[in-house]
Design a protein around this motif. Sequence first.
Motif, mmCIF file in Angstrom:
data_model
loop_
_atom_site.group_PDB
_atom_site.id
_atom_site.type_symbol
_atom_site.label_atom_id
_atom_site.label_comp_id
_atom_site.label_asym_id
_atom_site.label_seq_id
_atom_site.Cartn_x
_atom_site.Cartn_y
_atom_site.Cartn_z
ATOM 1 N N PHE A 110 35.918 43.532 34.526
ATOM 2 C CA PHE A 110 35.081 42.462 33.604
ATOM 3 C C PHE A 110 35.759 42.663 32.271
ATOM 4 O O PHE A 110 35.919 41.672 31.544
ATOM 5 C CB PHE A 110 33.535 42.902 33.561
ATOM 6 C CG PHE A 110 32.714 42.017 32.583
ATOM 7 C CD1 PHE A 110 32.443 40.804 32.677
ATOM 8 C CD2 PHE A 110 32.439 42.553 31.235
ATOM 9 C CE1 PHE A 110 31.590 40.130 31.816
ATOM 10 C CE2 PHE A 110 31.826 42.005 30.230
ATOM 11 C CZ PHE A 110 31.408 40.830 30.396
ATOM 12 N N GLN A 111 35.869 43.916 31.782
ATOM 13 C CA GLN A 111 36.573 44.036 30.519
ATOM 14 C C GLN A 111 37.973 43.489 30.361
ATOM 15 O O GLN A 111 38.246 42.872 29.338
ATOM 16 C CB GLN A 111 36.580 45.477 30.137
ATOM 17 C CG GLN A 111 35.277 46.182 30.148
ATOM 18 C CD GLN A 111 35.381 47.671 29.890
ATOM 19 O OE1 GLN A 111 36.374 48.264 29.884
ATOM 20 N NE2 GLN A 111 34.418 48.307 29.829
ATOM 21 N N ASN A 112 38.712 43.508 31.497
ATOM 22 C CA ASN A 112 40.226 42.911 31.618
ATOM 23 C C ASN A 112 39.757 41.359 31.250
ATOM 24 O O ASN A 112 40.639 40.678 30.791
ATOM 25 C CB ASN A 112 40.819 43.428 32.913
ATOM 26 C CG ASN A 112 41.199 44.725 32.715
ATOM 27 O OD1 ASN A 112 41.278 45.494 31.553
ATOM 28 N ND2 ASN A 112 41.367 45.415 33.965
ATOM 29 N N GLN A 113 38.854 40.885 31.996
ATOM 30 C CA GLN A 113 38.463 39.424 31.857
ATOM 31 C C GLN A 113 38.122 38.884 30.406
ATOM 32 O O GLN A 113 38.633 37.921 30.078
ATOM 33 C CB GLN A 113 37.491 38.888 32.837
ATOM 34 C CG GLN A 113 37.866 38.928 34.493
ATOM 35 C CD GLN A 113 36.669 38.625 35.325
ATOM 36 O OE1 GLN A 113 35.308 38.533 34.579
ATOM 37 N NE2 GLN A 113 36.743 38.744 36.474
ATOM 38 N N VAL A 114 37.683 39.804 29.696
ATOM 39 C CA VAL A 114 37.096 39.397 28.240
ATOM 40 C C VAL A 114 38.781 39.346 27.485
ATOM 41 O O VAL A 114 38.676 38.625 26.783
ATOM 42 C CB VAL A 114 36.327 40.410 27.871
ATOM 43 C CG1 VAL A 114 36.172 40.278 26.466
ATOM 44 C CG2 VAL A 114 34.858 40.509 28.468
ATOM 45 N N MET A 115 39.462 40.458 27.797
ATOM 46 C CA MET A 115 40.775 40.639 27.094
ATOM 47 C C MET A 115 41.638 39.408 27.379
ATOM 48 O O MET A 115 42.087 38.621 26.639
ATOM 49 C CB MET A 115 41.366 41.751 27.311
ATOM 50 C CG MET A 115 40.648 43.086 26.860
ATOM 51 S SD MET A 115 40.933 43.089 24.897
ATOM 52 C CE MET A 115 39.113 42.335 24.653
ATOM 53 N N ALA A 116 41.460 38.914 28.744
ATOM 54 C CA ALA A 116 42.442 37.687 28.961
ATOM 55 C C ALA A 116 41.763 36.455 28.487
ATOM 56 O O ALA A 116 42.648 35.663 28.253
ATOM 57 C CB ALA A 116 42.302 37.671 30.578
ATOM 58 N N SER A 117 40.406 36.332 28.130
ATOM 59 C CA SER A 117 40.008 35.179 27.809
ATOM 60 C C SER A 117 40.355 34.770 26.270
ATOM 61 O O SER A 117 40.383 33.762 25.665
ATOM 62 C CB SER A 117 38.272 35.138 27.725
ATOM 63 O OG SER A 117 37.905 36.173 26.682
ATOM 64 N N ILE A 118 40.740 36.011 25.566
ATOM 65 C CA ILE A 118 41.453 35.838 24.150
ATOM 66 C C ILE A 118 42.799 36.254 24.192
ATOM 67 O O ILE A 118 43.547 36.277 23.023
ATOM 68 C CB ILE A 118 40.718 36.826 23.247
ATOM 69 C CG1 ILE A 118 40.583 38.115 23.649
ATOM 70 C CG2 ILE A 118 39.366 36.165 23.078
ATOM 71 C CD1 ILE A 118 40.060 39.093 22.710
ATOM 72 N N GLY A 119 43.568 36.295 25.202
ATOM 73 C CA GLY A 119 45.186 36.171 25.494
ATOM 74 C C GLY A 119 45.659 37.458 25.194
ATOM 75 O O GLY A 119 46.666 37.691 24.821
ATOM 76 N N ILE A 120 45.111 38.492 25.673
ATOM 77 C CA ILE A 120 45.473 39.949 25.394
ATOM 78 C C ILE A 120 45.573 40.339 26.935
ATOM 79 O O ILE A 120 44.710 40.341 27.634
ATOM 80 C CB ILE A 120 44.508 40.778 24.668
ATOM 81 C CG1 ILE A 120 44.210 40.306 23.064
ATOM 82 C CG2 ILE A 120 44.805 42.338 24.612
ATOM 83 C CD1 ILE A 120 43.253 41.057 22.269
ATOM 84 N N LYS A 121 46.545 41.163 27.085
ATOM 85 C CA LYS A 121 47.178 41.666 28.352
ATOM 86 C C LYS A 121 46.309 42.937 28.740
ATOM 87 O O LYS A 121 45.822 43.626 27.712
ATOM 88 C CB LYS A 121 48.667 41.972 28.304
ATOM 89 C CG LYS A 121 49.475 40.721 28.234
ATOM 90 C CD LYS A 121 50.757 41.303 28.724
ATOM 91 C CE LYS A 121 51.826 39.915 28.516
ATOM 92 N NZ LYS A 121 53.263 40.195 28.763
ATOM 93 N N ASP A 122 46.167 43.170 29.933
ATOM 94 C CA ASP A 122 45.446 44.587 30.293
ATOM 95 C C ASP A 122 45.989 45.638 29.743
ATOM 96 O O ASP A 122 44.994 46.804 29.185
ATOM 97 C CB ASP A 122 45.411 44.698 31.660
ATOM 98 C CG ASP A 122 44.659 43.337 32.394
ATOM 99 O OD1 ASP A 122 43.895 42.645 31.692
ATOM 100 O OD2 ASP A 122 44.832 43.287 33.767
ATOM 101 N N ASP A 123 47.191 45.899 29.585
ATOM 102 C CA ASP A 123 47.833 47.294 28.961
ATOM 103 C C ASP A 123 48.094 47.037 27.658
ATOM 104 O O ASP A 123 48.933 48.180 27.178
ATOM 105 C CB ASP A 123 49.078 47.475 29.775
ATOM 106 C CG ASP A 123 50.282 46.176 29.819
ATOM 107 O OD1 ASP A 123 49.798 45.230 29.448
ATOM 108 O OD2 ASP A 123 51.137 46.521 30.477
ATOM 109 N N ALA A 124 47.736 46.122 26.971
ATOM 110 C CA ALA A 124 47.950 46.161 25.484
ATOM 111 C C ALA A 124 47.397 46.984 24.760
ATOM 112 O O ALA A 124 46.299 47.481 25.203
ATOM 113 C CB ALA A 124 47.916 44.677 24.959
ATOM 114 N N PRO A 125 47.687 47.450 23.758
ATOM 115 C CA PRO A 125 46.814 48.576 22.853
ATOM 116 C C PRO A 125 45.595 48.014 22.275
ATOM 117 O O PRO A 125 44.645 48.907 22.298
ATOM 118 C CB PRO A 125 47.988 48.868 21.504
ATOM 119 C CG PRO A 125 49.255 48.351 22.046
ATOM 120 C CD PRO A 125 49.168 47.330 23.081
#
Length: 314
Positions: free
Chosen positions: A81-96
Amino acid sequence: MQRDEVYVLDMWRILLREWRWFVAGALLVLAAVFAFAHAARPQWEATAYIQIGQVSGVPPGQDPKVEPLARVLERLKLVPFQNQVMASIGIKDDAPEAKLYRKSLKIEPLPYAGPLVKFTVRGWSPQQARQFADATVTQLQALHQKLLAGPLAMTQARLGEVKADLVSAQSERQRLAQAVGDTHGKDAPTASVASVLLTTTDAEILGLRQAEGDLTVRLSPNYTYDTSLMWPIYVPRSQAFPNLFLVMGIGLLFALSLGAFAAIVRHALRRSHGTTMSFNQTEDTRHLPANGGRGAQAGRDAVASNLQAGVGSP
């Protein structure tokens, strides 16, 4: 008798005697704290409150919430779910930024306030922290809207059926009322039956109106709503990390502690070194030069002669 107690006055004397070491230790800690406070990347914290959506037109005894509070808490903690949140704003899973989001997300249930879910999340700027919080609520809202779609459609369909039945019952009542008026005084049995049917229709209309009103109230915004923010997202002006006042306070405490420790250790080393030197000097007296040994032996012989003379005299 040796005194083992250490008094404040003794400590003060030690610090005064070894003030250079005290100052050096304190300055070392303060320099490290100052470097950390200026080298650490600032973080700002956003606080938000989530109101869990519900449909009030559910069967009696059922929870109108789209999801129980405990399930919502577990969903927010899930890494997918947290990765989906980041993906919704264009941030990759392994990004800082994603790592900071997952690490800083803190969730607190408020079961007696709605229930509500309070959560905090950090970002490297006030705008980023606010963006993280808003994206979290938006993602949860999108998931809950899918779950709410079924119960909401069923409740709205039920309201539509009640309205259609009400229109039909009102039309039937008009027909019966007209039939009672036409047969009044002409056909008594027919008029009596029509009156009974009219009374039954009136009761049915009353029940349908009550059901319509109840469903309309249940579908109003006060009882049926989507998952959303309860209040606007709050981001303080001051940064959450590093907290300069807290860091400097803890740094000052450690500086005083390390300075005092350094002074005490230096004083202990100085005393141990002085004791070793005194012990060596005592040991050296056992190895006097040859001339010193003959002089000491002559002195001892003179004392023995005097003692013998005293014993032989009357």
